[in-house]
Design a protein around this motif. Sequence first.
Motif, PDB file in Angstrom:
ATOM      1  N   GLY A   1       9.947  -0.145   8.039  1.00 34.81           N
ATOM      2  CA  GLY A   1      10.361   0.948   8.758  1.00 34.81           C
ATOM      3  C   GLY A   1      11.298   2.145   8.003  1.00 34.81           C
ATOM      4  O   GLY A   1      11.612   3.144   8.232  1.00 34.81           O
ATOM      5  N   GLN A   2      11.724   1.574   6.694  1.00 37.35           N
ATOM      6  CA  GLN A   2      12.219   2.357   5.709  1.00 37.35           C
ATOM      7  C   GLN A   2      11.248   3.169   4.918  1.00 37.35           C
ATOM      8  O   GLN A   2      10.333   2.415   4.550  1.00 37.35           O
ATOM      9  CB  GLN A   2      13.440   1.461   4.921  1.00 37.35           C
ATOM     10  N   ILE A   3      11.328   4.200   4.662  1.00 39.76           N
ATOM     11  CA  ILE A   3      10.436   5.019   3.854  1.00 39.76           C
ATOM     12  C   ILE A   3      11.090   4.826   2.375  1.00 39.76           C
ATOM     13  O   ILE A   3      12.015   5.440   1.861  1.00 39.76           O
ATOM     14  CB  ILE A   3      10.082   6.338   4.214  1.00 39.76           C
TER      15      ILE A   3
ATOM     16  N   GLU B   1       0.626  -1.293   0.169  1.00 42.17           N
ATOM     17  CA  GLU B   1       0.095   0.107  -0.247  1.00 42.17           C
ATOM     18  C   GLU B   1       1.027   1.204  -0.042  1.00 42.17           C
ATOM     19  O   GLU B   1       1.811   1.304   0.787  1.00 42.17           O
ATOM     20  CB  GLU B   1      -0.892   0.103   1.228  1.00 42.17           C
TER      21      GLU B   1
ATOM     22  N   LEU C   1       4.733   6.598  -1.556  1.00 38.96           N
ATOM     23  CA  LEU C   1       5.744   6.203  -0.452  1.00 38.96           C
ATOM     24  C   LEU C   1       5.477   4.827  -0.041  1.00 38.96           C
ATOM     25  O   LEU C   1       4.085   4.753   0.327  1.00 38.96           O
ATOM     26  CB  LEU C   1       5.836   6.992   0.514  1.00 38.96           C
ATOM     27  N   ILE C   2       6.266   4.169   0.322  1.00 36.38           N
ATOM     28  CA  ILE C   2       5.764   2.531   0.767  1.00 36.38           C
ATOM     29  C   ILE C   2       6.959   2.469   2.072  1.00 36.38           C
ATOM     30  O   ILE C   2       7.934   3.046   2.321  1.00 36.38           O
ATOM     31  CB  ILE C   2       6.452   1.632  -0.299  1.00 36.38           C
ATOM     32  N   ASN C   3       6.086   1.748   3.129  1.00 41.08           N
ATOM     33  CA  ASN C   3       6.685   1.404   4.416  1.00 41.08           C
ATOM     34  C   ASN C   3       7.517   0.067   4.194  1.00 41.08           C
ATOM     35  O   ASN C   3       6.663  -0.729   4.130  1.00 41.08           O
ATOM     36  CB  ASN C   3       5.935   1.685   5.635  1.00 41.08           C
TER      37      ASN C   3
ATOM     38  N   THR D   1       1.256   5.784   0.070  1.00 40.52           N
ATOM     39  CA  THR D   1       0.872   6.965   0.379  1.00 40.52           C
ATOM     40  C   THR D   1       1.174   7.790  -0.768  1.00 40.52           C
ATOM     41  O   THR D   1       2.270   7.934  -0.957  1.00 40.52           O
ATOM     42  CB  THR D   1       1.366   7.388   1.724  1.00 40.52           C
ATOM     43  N   ARG D   2      -0.018   8.488  -1.366  1.00 42.90           N
ATOM     44  CA  ARG D   2       0.399   9.309  -2.625  1.00 42.90           C
ATOM     45  C   ARG D   2       1.120  10.491  -1.979  1.00 42.90           C
ATOM     46  O   ARG D   2       0.915  10.994  -0.880  1.00 42.90           O
ATOM     47  CB  ARG D   2      -0.853   9.685  -3.207  1.00 42.90           C
ATOM     48  N   VAL D   3       1.721  11.091  -3.005  1.00 36.43           N
ATOM     49  CA  VAL D   3       2.534  12.629  -2.686  1.00 36.43           C
ATOM     50  C   VAL D   3       2.075  13.354  -3.373  1.00 36.43           C
ATOM     51  O   VAL D   3       2.364  13.314  -4.586  1.00 36.43           O
ATOM     52  CB  VAL D   3       4.052  12.219  -2.855  1.00 36.43           C
TER      53      VAL D   3
ATOM     54  N   VAL E   1      15.041   2.796  -3.783  1.00 29.88           N
ATOM     55  CA  VAL E   1      13.953   3.421  -4.462  1.00 29.88           C
ATOM     56  C   VAL E   1      13.071   1.887  -5.113  1.00 29.88           C
ATOM     57  O   VAL E   1      13.683   1.156  -5.432  1.00 29.88           O
ATOM     58  CB  VAL E   1      14.302   4.203  -5.945  1.00 29.88           C
TER      59      VAL E   1
ATOM     60  N   THR F   1      10.567   5.554  -1.851  1.00 29.53           N
ATOM     61  CA  THR F   1       9.556   6.129  -3.057  1.00 29.53           C
ATOM     62  C   THR F   1       9.404   5.271  -4.094  1.00 29.53           C
ATOM     63  O   THR F   1      10.424   4.485  -4.378  1.00 29.53           O
ATOM     64  CB  THR F   1      10.723   7.300  -3.538  1.00 29.53           C
TER      65      THR F   1
ATOM     66  N   ASP G   1      21.046   7.415  -2.565  1.00 33.40           N
ATOM     67  CA  ASP G   1      20.556   8.069  -1.731  1.00 33.40           C
ATOM     68  C   ASP G   1      19.433   7.377  -0.880  1.00 33.40           C
ATOM     69  O   ASP G   1      18.819   8.009  -0.116  1.00 33.40           O
ATOM     70  CB  ASP G   1      19.569   9.047  -2.657  1.00 33.40           C
TER      71      ASP G   1
END
Lengths: 954, 149
Positions: free
Chosen positions: B51-53, B32, B46-48, B34-36, B86, B55, B83
Amino acid sequence: MGDMDDIVKDFLVESNENLDQLDRDLVKLEKDPTAREVLASIFRTIHTIKGTSGFLGFSRLGSVTHVGENLLSSLRDGRLLLNAEITSALLAMVDAVRGMLVNIENTGREGEGDYNSLIELLTLLQKSEKKKENNQTATAGTPASISPSAPPIGAPANPSCAPPTNAVEIMPPPPDPIEARMEPDPPPVAELHLGELLVQAGTTSPEQVHEALNLQHDGDIRRLGEILIEKGAAKPAAVQDALQGQAEARASALSESNIRVDVGLLDKLMNLVGELVLARNQILQFSSTQQDSTFLNTTQRLNLITTELQEGVMKTRMQPIGNIWSKFPRVVRDLATGCGKQIRLEMDGKETELDKTLIEAIKDPLTHLVRNAVDHGVESPEKRVAAGKPAEGRLFLRAFHEGGQVNIEISDDGAGIDVERVKQKALAKSLITIDQASRMNDRELMNLIFLPGLSTADKVTNVSGRGVGMDVVKTNIEKIGGTVDVQSRPGHGTTLKVKIPLTLAIIPALVVTSGGDRYAIPQVSLLELVRLEGEQARKGIEMIHGAPVHRLRGKLLPLAYLNQQLCVENTRNGTDRNSRSGNHLSTSQSELGQLDFASARSKHQLWVAKLHAVVEGKATMTPSQAGSHKDCDLGKWLYSTGLAEFHDTPEIHQLETLHQAFHEAVGSGLSFINAGDKARSEMEMARVEALSGQIVSLLTDIELQKAAGAAANIVVLQADDRQFGLVVDEINDTEEIVVKPLGKQLKGISTFAGATIMGDGQVALILDVLGLAQRANVVSEVRDRSVNENSSPAETHNEDGESLLLLRGPDNGRMAMPLSLVARLEEFSRSSVETAEGRDVVQYRDQILPLIHLSSALPDRRVQTRSSNLMSSEKEVESDKIQVVVYTDQGRSVGLVVDRILDIAQEKVKPQRRTGRQGTLGSMVVQGRVTELLDVKGIIQSADPSFFTEQAAA
Amino acid sequence: MAVKKQFSTFVVDRLLFGVEVEKVQEVIRYQEMTRVPLAPPVVKGLINLRGQIVTAVDLRCRLGLPERADDDLPMNVVIRHEDGAVSLLVDEIGDVLEVEDEAFELPPGTLSRGVRELIRGVYKLKGALLIALDTDKMLNLVTTGTRGA
């Protein structure tokens, strides 16, 4: 050779720290050449480096430090007195050592630098003392001379470099040219071995100790003290004393010692604590649904412990900013001498703490700013004296915590920034256009210095002047979430203010919902929450020039709608949002809020204007065109956006009906005109006008209501000294969140500062309050100008009346002025009012704003007992703030001081009684009360006749 | 002496793509997102990830291919990047394939410039063409917006 690498690494770290201290000490010493402790400290440092360099085989380093040490020894013993030449030479030595350390770090070798000239210089300086050079003599109080000295190059591990050893004593084999002998003071007792201590105390001889050690070496497992006692070489009491002394010293040494920890390890700890915080949040959320008391208690304990742990770990990474500042005395001294200027550096707040990563990040920018101030800010002594300032310039560094941020100010009392020159340079380099330049105020012009490529320096020195500094400074500071601002007074000096958030990692935040998604707002920017319901919601949000505002305890708060700012379209089914309000009408109103009623209204008005043109024969339109309610712009809008999505809202239906009727009337009216039937056509056209008016007022009504909605949640935020309100759908809880940075692809979005993981595992975005504010134009300087430019009388002259600003006049009567004439409503403190040319003025946006008091503009009013003359402060005044209505015309502004701003009303402006009284256009009934209409232009004209004729200065 | 490389492969719009296996951190099913808001259209959210976010970048969008149907859920190919990680959104995950250098060819000139820059080249396999993606270029250019096909 892994161990060797570690030793070298430790050596480098420690030496670099020591060198920084050396810089500071030397500068301090230069100011006070008799400070013995400072000198002793310097000596010790060089001595240490010399020793270890020998051990590690860095002969060049050893030679340089050796000569330096000799010089220092002469100084320390008073055989030489410190002067500028010696100081510079010593500083040069420090630099040379630094250089070699860098080489060692990069390549493992000292490098090929030629330090012979330096060595010669140091030797020369040292020889200039009269007494013979003999720095080998031990002064009184040197410890444990096991054997006579010899130049100690190549000595094994120097005890003063090594950490205190443990209880098993192994004496270094004699004859051991132990470095300790060179020390002017005895090394701390803890660092001495038991054997040394005993010898020092005189109870044992070195040979006996040596024998005992050999025994130990050969397998005797007894402790040294025991062996010595058994051999009769030492008395038990003496051993006891020595041991105790050692233990005590060690205890005190340890308690004030620090532990060197690898930063990577601390980072890891921080991350783990972050994860722990997240897990705790999840457990807390889960526990709210549980009943078991043991579980709840344990959860509570977990909560407390986690919070403390988090605070503790954060503290480990906090370092005082003094760590960076410590370099500055040297930097300033060198630079000032190089430029031929005299500068005194004062630092305040060096114990202010920052997270280590932030310290790293601002080190370079701050250094650049300091160098800039020295190089460009402060003038040469001659110029300063000529300007009546003391020859010595002052550079003042200040750091303090405020509002969740660390503020760092760098001020100088130099010549200040010449705004005119900045402007010229910017124009010359085509960084701005002439048009832009004329519209900028002083503050904006000054901020131009942050543009890349801009420098007003006449000469490019190797320090600065190329114009690549300030923009890099700004970028670097903004990268860590900070801001930098410049203020300057020509002739008096410049101040640069840097603000950085205290910590990035874990922050308390308010969670809100908007557009179906959750967002986190850092609590540090949060001022208060306002909820408007029902009638309050409708009246609480007012429009000034199309910008929504809310009156919060008298002050106007600009509003921004989060949904609009994020361009979050109402893509979801409207019924599941706002379902809590339960009121169908309110649901529709907030949905209607997504439609652009202002543009719909203007579409209609344009069409009506076209119709007028047709009637006057200036344009043509076929009756079918005119009569079609689907073809005109409003119709197109209505039937695409309006009806399609909201076919069940009463307002839209009403609009549709009106609109249809309108076009019917137009159609028939035009046909009557074409048929030449004047009477009927006039009747129809009258109907047209009436219907048009109704349409417009309906649209306006809805627009006003849309802004309110049934209930509005306003989050009052602070950004960059300004406040604004953010309207969101729902307000959830406050939580502690772990800030995680956004990926590179998203870093550029100014409205988001990062992301976090909520208690339920979902990702939520963290809003960047300043970015949001800038995007919504609630903090932009330029906004006000454009607001005024866009204000055309046509906009507010609609059939059903104008927007009027209601105020309380000097005789407690009600007065009104057209809102279209209001550029801004401001509040100033009475103390900021000054006098110029016999008039009251106030400094406003870097202009001087002349003030006109209504009482003086309306002379035949009964003046209130409370004198509204601001200069007479004998009477106690109600508040120390004055309300000013700013009127701007062609770039020139004037402020009308009013008693109180009451309200904004919508009324048809038809003054009923024309009075001859100066300053008013008559009186009328507004909101059921008699109100006088101010003749604003007249008032201004009489107060300052030249206002309308003089063009604004560029 | 055939130099072999291993590629982690996946399918996007029936085209077979591949990324060097060392670059891939993991492959995971639909998560799932979360839209940005205000993000470039290629960033789907964005995906969890434990614990790491991370993109999530939609490959279809990035390569200018048509959008996925609403009920088709994409899979995630999480790429290691300087970075941070992803995730690339793809249609299906393929196997790890070993390819020989000799089978490599540069991308044909007929490809539009935007897409060509994202592709390292093509490996000719038995019965299929494996398009090797240049992850750095793909993720770097996202900041300047999508390049259409």
